[in-house]
Enzyme design. Structure first.
Site, PDB file in Angstrom:
ATOM      1  N   GLU A 263       0.840  -1.209   0.000  1.00  0.00           N
ATOM      2  CA  GLU A 263       0.000   0.000   0.000  1.00  0.00           C
ATOM      3  C   GLU A 263       0.871   1.253   0.000  1.00  0.00           C
ATOM      4  O   GLU A 263       1.757   1.356   0.846  1.00  0.00           O
ATOM      5  CB  GLU A 263      -0.914  -0.005   1.234  1.00  0.00           C
ATOM      6  N   HIS A 284      -7.994   1.095   2.086  1.00  0.00           N
ATOM      7  CA  HIS A 284      -7.594   1.054   3.492  1.00  0.00           C
ATOM      8  C   HIS A 284      -8.272   2.183   4.284  1.00  0.00           C
ATOM      9  O   HIS A 284      -7.629   2.960   4.990  1.00  0.00           O
ATOM     10  CB  HIS A 284      -6.072   1.157   3.641  1.00  0.00           C
TER      11      HIS A 284
END
Length: 317
Positions: A263, A284
Site C-alpha cells: 500500500e 484502506h
C-alpha cells in the site's frame, strides 16, 4: 521538551483538531510527511516522536540523542524497531481500539453492498439500462438477504467481537474460528470447518508469519460457492492472486477487500486487473471515519500525558 509528529497527513486532511496535542506542555513540530532523507534532521533534537507509518529503524532511533519516548499513531507498530528502542531504554506505545465503530460500519457496508449487488445496479443505472427497461425495475443481478446466513469470524479480539455483535440484528448466525495461537474451545470451530460452513467470512487477525496468506487457494476451495470474503484487517492475510483466480472461476461468490499486501498498491496487483467479478476494493479506509481519526489524536494525547506524568500507557516495548 520538543515533540515531533512525522507524518500527520496519514491521519487525514484538515478536519481534525490538534488541540489535545497542542495543549500539552511541549514544543511541537508537525510535518505532513517525512522522507527518509529528512528524518535525521527532524528527530535530532526531539524528546518525543510520533509516527504513524514513517519508518523508525535502529539507525534512526539511535541517531537521536535526546529521544526518550515514541508513540505510534496507530495500533500497528511494525514500522518502529522496538528492539532498538528497548536497548536504548526508550519506551514505545501504540494506540488501541480507537476505530472499532468505523471498522464495524465498513465491514457491514461491504457485506451489504455485495449482497444487494449495489455496485452492479448503480453501474447499470449510469449505463442507462434501467431507463431502457420494459419493467419498473431491473433484476439483472441476483440479490441475497443476509438474514438466515452464517457469519464466520476469524480473529475474535475487540474488532471480531464487535462485528459479531451486530450480526443477530440482521438475522445472522455467528461462527467463530479457533484461536490460531493454540487455545482450543469447544464453542469454536477449526478454521477449515468454519470456512466450509460460513456464508460470509470476515477476517480480524493481525498480519504475522502465521497469518500471512492464511486464506489461499486451498482455503478458498473449502468455501461455499456463493460465500463472501471480507478483509478489513491487514493486506497479506489473503493470497491476492488466489483470490482473483477464485472470483474469476466462481469458486466463491464475492469479496470485499479494504487492505492489500502493498500500500499504495502497484498496478499489477492481481485484484486491480480487469475482469475480476464481484469484488469491492476500498483504499484502506475501514478505520478512517472522522470520529475515529479524532479519537486517535485524543488517545495520542493520553499516551503522551501519561509518559510526562511518569508512566507508560499502551506500552509495546
Amino acid at each position: 521538551m520538543k515533540a515531533v509528529f512525522l507524518d500527520l497527513a496519514t491521519v487525514g486532511p484538515d478536519d481534525l483538531s490538534l488541540q489535545p496535542l497542542e495543549q500539552l506542555p511541549l514544543s511541537w513540530s508537525f510535518y505532513q510527511a517525512t522522507r527518509p532523507g529528512e528524518l535525521a534532521d527532524r528527530i535530532r533534537d526531539a524528546d518525543i516522536i510520533v509516527s504513524n507509518k514513517c519508518v523508525l529503524d535502529a539507525p534512526a532511533i539511535l541517531s537521536s540523542s535526546q529521544v526518550s519516548y515514541i508513540s505510534a499513531a496507530a495500533t500497528g507498530y511494525n514500522h518502529i524497531d522496538v528492539n532498538a528502542a528497548a536497548s536504548a531504554g526508550i519506551p514505545v506505545s501504540n494506540v488501541r481500539n480507537y476505530a472499532t465503530h468505523s471498522v464495524v460500519q465498513h465491514v457491514y457496508a461491504l457485506i451489504l453492498s455485495l449482497s444487494t449487488r449495489l455496485q452492479d445496479y448503480t453501474g447499470a443505472v449510469r449505463r442507462g439500462q434501467w431507463q431502457k427497461s420494459d419493467n419498473f425495475c431491473l433484476l439483472d443481478y441476483p440479490i441475497e438477504e443476509v438474514s438466515g446466513k452464517s457469519l464466520g469470524i476469524v480473529g475474535y479480539g475487540v474488532l471480531g467481537r464487535a462485528v459479531a455483535a451486530v450480526a443477530p440484528a440482521l438475522g445472522m448466525r455467528v461462527l467463530v474460528a479457533r484461536s490460531l495461537t493454540g487455545e482450543h474451545s469447544a464453542e469454536r470451530l477449526p478454521l477449515d470447518e468454519l470456512l466450509a460452513q460460513s456464508d460470509i467470512i470476515s477476517l480480524h487477525v493481525p498480519l504475522t508469519q502465521q497469518t500471512r496468506n492464511l486464506i489461499g487457494q486451498r482455503e478458498l476451495s473449502l468455501m461455499k460457492p456463493g460465500a463472501l470474503l471480507i478483509n478489513a484487517a491487514r493486506g497479506g492475510i489473503v493470497d491476492e492472486a488466489a483470490l482473483a483466480h477464485a472470483l474469476k472461476q466462481g469458486v466463491i461468490g464475492g469479496a470485499g477487500i479494504d487492505v492489500l499486501s502493498k500500500e499504495p498498491p502497484v498496478q499489477d496487483n492481481p485484484l486491480l486487473q480487469s475482469g475480476v467479478p464481484n469484488l469491492l476494493l476500498t483504499p484502506h479506509t475501514a478505520w478512517a471515519s472522522r470520529q475515529a481519526r479524532q479519537t486517535l489524536i485524543n488517545e495520542l494525547k493520553l499516551n503522551i500525558e501519561a509518559y510526562l506524568g511518569g508512566s507508560v500507557r499502551n506500552q509495546v516495548s
